[in-house]
Enzyme design. Sequence first.
Site, mmCIF file in Angstrom:
data_model
loop_
_atom_site.group_PDB
_atom_site.id
_atom_site.type_symbol
_atom_site.label_atom_id
_atom_site.label_comp_id
_atom_site.label_asym_id
_atom_site.label_seq_id
_atom_site.Cartn_x
_atom_site.Cartn_y
_atom_site.Cartn_z
ATOM 1 N N THR A 145 0.876 -1.099 -0.162
ATOM 2 C CA THR A 145 -0.044 -0.011 -0.090
ATOM 3 C C THR A 145 0.922 1.157 0.044
ATOM 4 O OG1 THR A 145 -1.484 1.210 1.354
ATOM 5 C CG2 THR A 145 -0.177 -0.437 2.506
ATOM 6 N N SER A 193 -1.955 2.631 10.804
ATOM 7 C CA SER A 193 -2.789 1.811 11.453
ATOM 8 C C SER A 193 -2.171 0.344 11.570
ATOM 9 C CB SER A 193 -4.062 1.598 10.561
ATOM 10 O OG SER A 193 -3.601 0.871 9.496
ATOM 11 N N HIS A 196 -1.564 -1.003 8.118
ATOM 12 C CA HIS A 196 -0.610 -0.629 7.355
ATOM 13 C C HIS A 196 0.530 -0.815 7.967
ATOM 14 C CE1 HIS A 196 -3.677 2.731 6.245
ATOM 15 N NE2 HIS A 196 -3.179 2.369 5.221
ATOM 16 N N LYS A 199 2.103 -3.977 6.425
ATOM 17 C CA LYS A 199 2.774 -3.951 5.079
ATOM 18 C C LYS A 199 4.023 -3.641 5.214
ATOM 19 C CE LYS A 199 -1.122 -5.183 2.665
ATOM 20 N NZ LYS A 199 -1.205 -5.986 1.697
#
Length: 407
Positions: A145, A193, A196, A199
């Site tokens: 992302t 978050s 995230h 990732k």
Amino acid sequence: MRILVLGGDGFCGWPAALHLSQLGHDVDIVDNLSRRRIDAELGADSLTPIRTPEERIAAWQEVTGKTIGFHPTDIAQDYDGLVALLARTRPDVIVHFAEQRAAPYSMKSPVQKRYTIDNNVNATHNVLAALVETGVDAHLVHLGTMGVYGYGTAGMRIPEGYLDVKVDGEDADGTPTGELIDQTILYPTNPGSIYHMTKVLDQHLFAFYAKNDKLRITDLHQGIIWGTNTAETQLDERLVNRFDYDGDYGTVLNRFLMQAAVGYPLTVHGTGGQTRAFIHITDMVRCIALAIENPPAGGERVKIINQLTETHRVRDLAQLICEITDAQMELVPNPRQESAENDLFASNDTFLDLGLEPTTLSEGLLAEVEETARRYADRADLTKIPASSLWTKNQEVGAPSRVPETA
Ligand SMILES: NC(=O)c1ccc[n+]([C@@H]2O[C@H](COP(=O)([O-])OP(=O)(O)OC[C@H]3O[C@@H](n4cnc5c(N)ncnc54)[C@H](O)[C@@H]3O)[C@@H](O)[C@H]2O)c1
């Protein structure tokens, strides 16, 4: 090519699997259907009536004559099953979409925080370990992302994954040498978050396995997807893609278009000053195909590509939708901890150089998504629209002051 699509029952994975199958690849979907179980947990179904994986795949075969395999393996929990699957199918490419992908859901409570970390980090690490264990030389294409870069203003053009820096050289005793040392580092991460954060952790796992085991990995730093159908999902109603509109999984532009379709005020969080990266769903499937056609050579660092075609400020999007529909917009408290306003300027040269012709925001395409939402409006539960997952305790929920009772 033989391609495994992990998470191939999801919003991105399903249209990507169909597109790859249409291009002539031999495609198998692996999905534990956890996203459908989360629908049931949240009481918020896809707005579009998605069929079971078996019905979808049978419809695809009926319409195109092409077959797609389906394996209900949980890649985070069933490592042995994943190893057996890789050993049996020996794919040339693995496209990895199989993670819990909603930032709000990942912040709901410790239960969802822990689930998101366990699921996403184990899923990614299991794939990497299983590739090494089986010796399958597949190119791994992962969906990451743009959120790993953070949502503050960088004050620069965000590069594709790596940052070239110069640091002052020092001796072992700390004395400056007067030399400037060149280094290339992963762009400093700033996850907003738990989702995230997974990732970010994925990125480090990839860097290690590319270095240690010479795995060939492409990490796509994807923007927010908008749109719902692709050329392939439109071939038959049974192939329809999922459409999330609830406060946890509904991505911002699709959520606004759905809200406009059902006469619900567009809920803009905070000042709406957040600038985000976007990409239309048809470009997402093209980017996956382009990434597959252009693998890194073994022994190289992870190939990181920013997968976005445009950036927009959230309140500008809301205003645009209000202009082309008769929707109203309302500012509601922001459930997230983030900058009220930010600029975003990011490189997307790689896909443009590979020939991607961006499908940018247009009234026609926006109207098409709104039309899809309108067609299935009677399936909407309007109580699921407000964002109810809060980043910290004692925040206000982002519900508008006036809402229609039914769609
Ligand atoms: N949708 C977006 O706007 C967007 C934006 C940026 C990045 N991404 C990334 O793209 C990927 C796909 O997103 P999406 O919107 O299609 O999400 P999705 O939730 O619709 O699809 C993910 C799929 O993976 C499956 N899955 C999850 N954990 C699994 C496991 N342990 N084993 C097997 N299957 C599992 C789910 O059942 C689901 O079908 C995600 O990794 C996400 O982070 C999505």
